[in-house]
Design a protein around this motif. Structure first.
Motif, PDB file in Angstrom:
ATOM      1  N   UNK A   1       0.817  -1.221   0.000  1.00 39.87           N
ATOM      2  CA  UNK A   1       0.000   0.000   0.000  1.00 39.87           C
ATOM      3  C   UNK A   1       0.851   1.272   0.000  1.00 39.87           C
ATOM      4  N   UNK A   2       2.172   1.137  -0.074  1.00 36.53           N
ATOM      5  CA  UNK A   2       3.021   2.316  -0.085  1.00 36.53           C
ATOM      6  C   UNK A   2       2.696   3.161  -1.324  1.00 36.53           C
ATOM      7  N   UNK A   3       2.843   4.461  -1.210  1.00 31.65           N
ATOM      8  CA  UNK A   3       2.406   5.376  -2.261  1.00 31.65           C
ATOM      9  C   UNK A   3       3.293   5.416  -3.483  1.00 31.65           C
ATOM     10  N   UNK A   4       3.539   4.269  -4.083  1.00 37.01           N
ATOM     11  CA  UNK A   4       4.314   4.178  -5.329  1.00 37.01           C
ATOM     12  C   UNK A   4       3.560   3.226  -6.255  1.00 37.01           C
ATOM     13  N   UNK A   5       3.182   3.720  -7.436  1.00 33.31           N
ATOM     14  CA  UNK A   5       2.353   2.934  -8.339  1.00 33.31           C
ATOM     15  C   UNK A   5       2.860   3.056  -9.768  1.00 33.31           C
ATOM     16  N   UNK A   6       2.550   2.039 -10.568  1.00 36.38           N
ATOM     17  CA  UNK A   6       2.859   2.062 -11.996  1.00 36.38           C
ATOM     18  C   UNK A   6       1.604   2.468 -12.753  1.00 36.38           C
ATOM     19  N   UNK A   7       1.625   3.683 -13.345  1.00 36.41           N
ATOM     20  CA  UNK A   7       0.474   4.134 -14.120  1.00 36.41           C
ATOM     21  C   UNK A   7       0.397   3.381 -15.439  1.00 36.41           C
ATOM     22  N   UNK A   8       1.532   3.035 -15.991  1.00 36.47           N
ATOM     23  CA  UNK A   8       1.635   2.161 -17.151  1.00 36.47           C
ATOM     24  C   UNK A   8       3.033   1.551 -17.127  1.00 36.47           C
ATOM     25  N   UNK A   9       3.424   0.882 -18.179  1.00 38.37           N
ATOM     26  CA  UNK A   9       4.686   0.135 -18.172  1.00 38.37           C
ATOM     27  C   UNK A   9       5.888   1.022 -17.860  1.00 38.37           C
ATOM     28  N   UNK A  10       5.861   2.255 -18.347  1.00 41.09           N
ATOM     29  CA  UNK A  10       7.024   3.125 -18.197  1.00 41.09           C
ATOM     30  C   UNK A  10       6.705   4.440 -17.478  1.00 41.09           C
ATOM     31  N   UNK A  11       5.672   4.419 -16.655  1.00 38.72           N
ATOM     32  CA  UNK A  11       5.328   5.614 -15.872  1.00 38.72           C
ATOM     33  C   UNK A  11       5.129   5.209 -14.415  1.00 38.72           C
ATOM     34  N   UNK A  12       5.933   5.786 -13.538  1.00 35.42           N
ATOM     35  CA  UNK A  12       5.821   5.503 -12.110  1.00 35.42           C
ATOM     36  C   UNK A  12       5.326   6.761 -11.406  1.00 35.42           C
ATOM     37  N   UNK A  13       4.409   6.578 -10.469  1.00 40.65           N
ATOM     38  CA  UNK A  13       3.791   7.703  -9.759  1.00 40.65           C
ATOM     39  C   UNK A  13       4.074   7.563  -8.269  1.00 40.65           C
ATOM     40  N   UNK A  14       4.666   8.599  -7.691  1.00 33.88           N
ATOM     41  CA  UNK A  14       4.914   8.658  -6.254  1.00 33.88           C
ATOM     42  C   UNK A  14       3.909   9.609  -5.631  1.00 33.88           C
ATOM     43  N   UNK A  15       3.227   9.145  -4.585  1.00 28.56           N
ATOM     44  CA  UNK A  15       2.260   9.974  -3.873  1.00 28.56           C
ATOM     45  C   UNK A  15       2.766  10.206  -2.457  1.00 28.56           C
ATOM     46  N   UNK A  16       2.864  11.455  -2.052  1.00 31.30           N
ATOM     47  CA  UNK A  16       3.392  11.828  -0.739  1.00 31.30           C
ATOM     48  C   UNK A  16       2.260  12.226   0.188  1.00 31.30           C
ATOM     49  N   UNK A  17       2.471  12.030   1.483  1.00 34.04           N
ATOM     50  CA  UNK A  17       1.501  12.495   2.472  1.00 34.04           C
ATOM     51  C   UNK A  17       1.455  14.017   2.512  1.00 34.04           C
ATOM     52  N   UNK A  18       2.623  14.630   2.328  1.00 37.42           N
ATOM     53  CA  UNK A  18       2.738  16.081   2.303  1.00 37.42           C
ATOM     54  C   UNK A  18       3.951  16.431   1.462  1.00 37.42           C
ATOM     55  N   UNK A  19       4.063  17.668   0.990  1.00 42.01           N
ATOM     56  CA  UNK A  19       5.203  18.024   0.140  1.00 42.01           C
ATOM     57  C   UNK A  19       6.532  17.785   0.852  1.00 42.01           C
ATOM     58  N   UNK A  20       7.549  17.447   0.073  1.00 45.59           N
ATOM     59  CA  UNK A  20       8.900  17.275   0.598  1.00 45.59           C
ATOM     60  C   UNK A  20       9.878  17.831  -0.433  1.00 45.59           C
ATOM     61  N   UNK A  21      10.487  18.956  -0.083  1.00 45.78           N
ATOM     62  CA  UNK A  21      11.385  19.627  -1.021  1.00 45.78           C
ATOM     63  C   UNK A  21      12.595  18.787  -1.367  1.00 45.78           C
ATOM     64  N   UNK A  22      12.924  17.785  -0.534  1.00 48.84           N
ATOM     65  CA  UNK A  22      14.102  16.942  -0.772  1.00 48.84           C
ATOM     66  C   UNK A  22      13.775  15.660  -1.536  1.00 48.84           C
ATOM     67  N   UNK A  23      12.542  15.495  -1.984  1.00 47.39           N
ATOM     68  CA  UNK A  23      12.155  14.187  -2.511  1.00 47.39           C
ATOM     69  C   UNK A  23      12.941  13.796  -3.756  1.00 47.39           C
ATOM     70  N   UNK A  24      13.173  14.721  -4.679  1.00 49.84           N
ATOM     71  CA  UNK A  24      13.954  14.377  -5.867  1.00 49.84           C
ATOM     72  C   UNK A  24      15.372  13.962  -5.481  1.00 49.84           C
ATOM     73  N   UNK A  25      15.938  14.637  -4.480  1.00 46.72           N
ATOM     74  CA  UNK A  25      17.273  14.262  -4.003  1.00 46.72           C
ATOM     75  C   UNK A  25      17.253  12.847  -3.432  1.00 46.72           C
ATOM     76  N   UNK A  26      16.192  12.496  -2.732  1.00 46.60           N
ATOM     77  CA  UNK A  26      16.078  11.144  -2.171  1.00 46.60           C
ATOM     78  C   UNK A  26      15.984  10.097  -3.279  1.00 46.60           C
ATOM     79  N   UNK A  27      15.326  10.451  -4.382  1.00 41.68           N
ATOM     80  CA  UNK A  27      15.207   9.510  -5.498  1.00 41.68           C
ATOM     81  C   UNK A  27      16.540   9.306  -6.214  1.00 41.68           C
ATOM     82  N   UNK A  28      17.524  10.142  -5.905  1.00 36.80           N
ATOM     83  CA  UNK A  28      18.854   9.985  -6.494  1.00 36.80           C
ATOM     84  C   UNK A  28      19.781   9.160  -5.611  1.00 36.80           C
ATOM     85  N   UNK A  29      19.290   8.663  -4.478  1.00 37.42           N
ATOM     86  CA  UNK A  29      20.128   7.874  -3.575  1.00 37.42           C
ATOM     87  C   UNK A  29      20.066   6.392  -3.950  1.00 37.42           C
TER      88      UNK A  29
END
Length: 564
Positions: free
Chosen positions: A179-207
Motif C-alpha cells: 500500500x506504499x504510495x508508489x504505483x505504476x500508471x503504465x509500463x514506463x510511468x511511475x507515480x509517487x504519492x506523498x503524504x505532504x510536500x517534501x522539497x528533498x524528494x527528488x534528491x532522495x530519489x537519487x540515492x
C-alpha cells in the motif's frame, strides 16, 4: 626494475588476461581502447572491505555502495553541483500541491546479469541482444519501494522515505507494504504519492536505496539476492562478472564489465572495472604502485603534487563531543563554557592545508540551490548569543558542587592531523578556566572501540551527511543524539524545524528552517565544531571525469576516460 613495479605490471597483465578469459559475446564489448575518446580502458580501484551486500535496499557500507553505484541506475542522479538530473527518468511532473510526482521513464534501460552473459555467449553474432533483454519498467521501481517497507527486508531506509503516502501506517504494522504510495500508471510511468510536500524528494530519489529491483530475478535468487555473483543484476553502466572473496586470501577482487546495451543510450567509457578487496593501507600502496587508478585520501600532499589531479571536498565537520554519562563533562553549562572558549581561540592559522576553521555544523560540501550551503547560511548567523565563558564555567562548578574539574584527555584518532590547532584550543581553555586538559591520540581501531564503549570524557568526532542535503547532515546528528547527549528539548525542536523544511514545495523555502535547526544544535553545545576536513579523490592526469560522492564515498566510473 623494482619489485613493486614488476608486481604492478603483473597485476595489470592479469587484468588484461581476465578480459580475454571472461569475454562473452561481441555485443558485451571487449578491452579495446579508443585513445582518441578515452574509451575502452580497464579502470581499477581498491575497496577497503568486502561488500556486505549488493542489495540497494539494504546496503549501507562504503564498499557495497561503491559497487552498487556502478551497477545500478536510478530515476535520477545527483551531479557534483548538487543538481538532481534525470537518469532512467525521461521527464517528470510535480502536482501543484507538491504531493504527486509523475515520472516517465526511458524505454532503453535494460537489466543484465552474469546469467544473461552466459546465455549471450551461446547465441550467434547475428542475434541482437536487445531482443532477448529485459527492459527496466515502472514495476521494478514499485517493487523496490515495497521492499523498503516490507518488514521482512528490514531496510535501514524506511525513515528516509517516510514522506510517502501510507508509510507511517505500514511502519506501524497497520497496512501491508504493497500500500506504499508508489504505483505504476503504465509500463514506463511511475507515480509517487506523498503524504505532504517534501522539497528533498527528488534528491532522495537519487540515492542508492531508490534503485529498482526486478521481482522475477529477486525471487529466483531464493534469499541470496545481492550476496554472490549469480545473485546480482544490473541496470546501470556495468554488470558483475566475478566476485571472489576469501577472508584468508590475498587475490580478492570484483570484476565488472560494461553493460553494452545501456551504453547504447548513454555511453559508458570504460570497458571493464576491477575492484581489489584489501584495506585502506593497501589501497594507498596500490595507487602509488600504479596498480589502481584513483584513491580517496585526506592526505593533502597529493593535492600539492603536479603528478596528480585532486578533486577536493570539505565533506566532514570535526568537533568536540562530551560523554553524556560523565559526571562532570555532561553538564550543559560546562559544555557551553567550553564551546564559548573554543570559539574565542585563535587556531585557524594552525590548521594544515587539508582543514579549515569551522564554527558551523553543516560542512561546505553540502550544496543547496546550486551553491555551498555555507554560502547561503553564514557560520556567524547560526552562532548562539555570546556569553562570558569564565562566568559560565563558575556557574557550572556551582551546579556540579565542585571546586575544580577532573583532569582528562581529549580522545582523538591518530594521524588525522598534527593537532596543533586543538592544542591551541586547550591552551585557551587553560587561560580562561585555569585547568589543563591533554590530548590522547590513539590508533583508529582503539578510537572506535573507546567511543563505542563510552571510554572517554571528551572526544574529537567527525560528522557529515549520507546524502547531499542539509537535512541529511542534521538528521545524522539526530540519529546520534544519545551518543552526543543532545537534550530531549533540542531533539524535538530540531525535528520540528526539519519537518517544516520538508513540508516546503521548493528548496528555497527550506533555508531558514535549516539555519534555525543548526543554531539549536549549537546552542545545546553537544557538538562543538572545530574544523572542516578536506577529502580528495586523486588520480593521474592521463585519467579524466572520475566522480566521487563525498557523503557515501562512492567513486563512479561510467564517464571515466583514459588517455595515453
Amino acid at each position: 626494475m623494482g619489485l613493486q613495479v614488476i608486481e604492478a605490471l603483473m597485476h595489470k597483465l592479469t587484468a588484461g588476461l581476465l578480459c580475454l578469459v571472461l569475454a562473452a559475446a561481441p555485443v558485451l564489448g571487449g578491452c579495446e581502447q579508443d585513445r582518441g575518446t578515452g574509451a575502452g580502458y580497464l579502470f581499477s580501484y581498491t575497496l577497503d572491505a568486502n561488500p556486505r551486500s549488493l542489495d540497494p535496499q539494504l546496503a549501507e557500507d562504503e564498499a557495497s555502495l561503491t559497487v552498487i553505484g556502478n551497477m545500478f541506475s536510478g530515476l535520477f542522479r545527483m551531479e557534483d553541483t548538487g543538481a538532481v538530473t534525470p537518469d532512467v527518468a525521461e521527464s517528470y511532473e510535480i502536482s501543484p500541491d507538491g504531493c504527486t510526482y509523475t515520472i516517465r521513464m526511458r524505454q532503453d534501460n535494460y537489466w543484465y546479469s552474469l546469467g544473461d552473459a552466459r546465455q549471450e555467449a551461446t547465441r550467434t553474432d547475428s542475434e541482437d541482444a536487445a531482443k532477448h533483454a529485459t527492459a527496466v519498467t515502472a514495476a521494478d521501481f514499485v517493487y523496490a519501494f515495497q521492499r523498503i517497507f516490507d518488514p521482512l527486508t528490514n531496510s535501514p531506509y524506511r525513515e528516509r522515505f517516510a514522506c510517502l503516502k501510507n508509510a507511517r501506517q505500514i511502519m506501524d504494522g497497520e497496512m501491508d507494504c504493497t500500500r506504499i504510495g508508489v504505483d505504476a500508471a503504465d509500463t514506463y510511468t511511475v507515480v509517487f504519492t506523498l503524504e505532504k510536500p517534501d522539497a528533498n524528494f527528488l534528491s532522495l530519489l537519487a540515492t542508492t536505496a531508490a534503485m529498482p529491483c526486478n521481482p522475477s530475478f529477486f525471487y529466483a535468487c531464493k534469499g541470496r539476492y545481492g550476496l554472490d555473483e549469480d545473485s546480482v543484476i544490473s541496470n546501470g553502466p556495468f554488470y558483475l562478472r566475478m566476485w571472489f572473496y576469501d577472508p584468508y586470501g590475498k587475490e580478492n577482487q570484483i570484476y565488472m564489465r560494461r553493460n553494452a546495451l545501456n551504453s547504447r543510450a548513454k555511453q559508458v567509457y570504460p570497458s571493464n572495472l576491477t575492484f581489489y578487496i584489501q584495506n585502506a593501507q593497501q589501497a594507498e600502496q596500490n595507487f602509488r604502485d600504479s596498480l589502481t587508478d584513483c584513491l580517496i585520501t585526506a592526505d593533502s600532499s597529493y593535492a600539492a603534487s603536479d603528478k596528480y589531479t585532486a578533486l577536493s571536498y570539505e565533506s566532514l565537520t570535526y568537533g568536540l563531543i562530551f560523554n553524556p554519562a560523565h559526571p562532570q563533562y555532561a553538564n550543559l553549562t560546562l559544555r557551553k563554557a567550553l564551546a564559548q572558549g573554543t570559539r574565542s581561540a585563535s587556531y585557524g592559522s594552525m590548521l594544515g592545508a587539508d582543514a579549515r576553521e569551522a564554527t558551523g555544523l553543516i560542512p561546505p560540501a553540502v550544496r543547496l540551490l546550486g551553491k555551498s550551503y555555507r554560502e547561503l547560511v553564514s557560520q556567524q548567523s547560526v552562532q548562539p548569543a555570546a556569553e562570558d565563558a569564565a562566568a559560565l564555567y563558575s556557574r557550572a562548578l556551582e551546579e556540579l558542587d565542585a571546586a575544580s574539574l577532573e583532569s582528562v584527555q581529549i580522545l582523538v584518532p591518530e594521524g588525522l592531523t598534527d593537532y596543533a590547532a586543538l592544542h591551541e584550543v586547550v591552551r585557551q581553555w587553560s587561560d580562561l578556566f585555569g585547568f589543563y586538559i591533554g590530548i590522547a591520540p590513539v590508533d583508529p581501531e582503539t578510537y572506535a572501540q573507546r567511543l563505542a564503549a563510552g571510554d572517554y570524557a571528551i572526544a574529537l568526532y567527525g560528522t557529515g551527511s549520507d546524502f547531499n542535503s542539509p537535512a541529511g547532515a542534521l538528521q545524522q546528528l539526530l540519529d546520534r543524539q544519545a551518543m552526543l547527549g543532545m537534550s530531549a528539548e533540542t531533539v524535538l525542536a530540531v525535528q520540528e524545524q526539519l519537518e517544516k523544511a520538508s513540508g516546503m514545495q521548493n528548496l528555497s523555502g527550506t533555508v531558514e528552517y535549516y539555519r534555525e535547526a543548526e543554531r539549536l544544535v549549537l546552542e545545546d553545545a553537544c557538538f562543538v565544531p572545530v574544523f572542516y576536513k578536506q577529502e580528495y579523490l586523486v588520480f593521474r592526469p592521463d585519467n579524466e571525469d572520475l566522480a566521487l560522492n563525498p557523503f557515501t564515498g562512492q567513486v563512479f566510473f561510467a564517464d571515466a576516460k583514459h588517455f595515453e
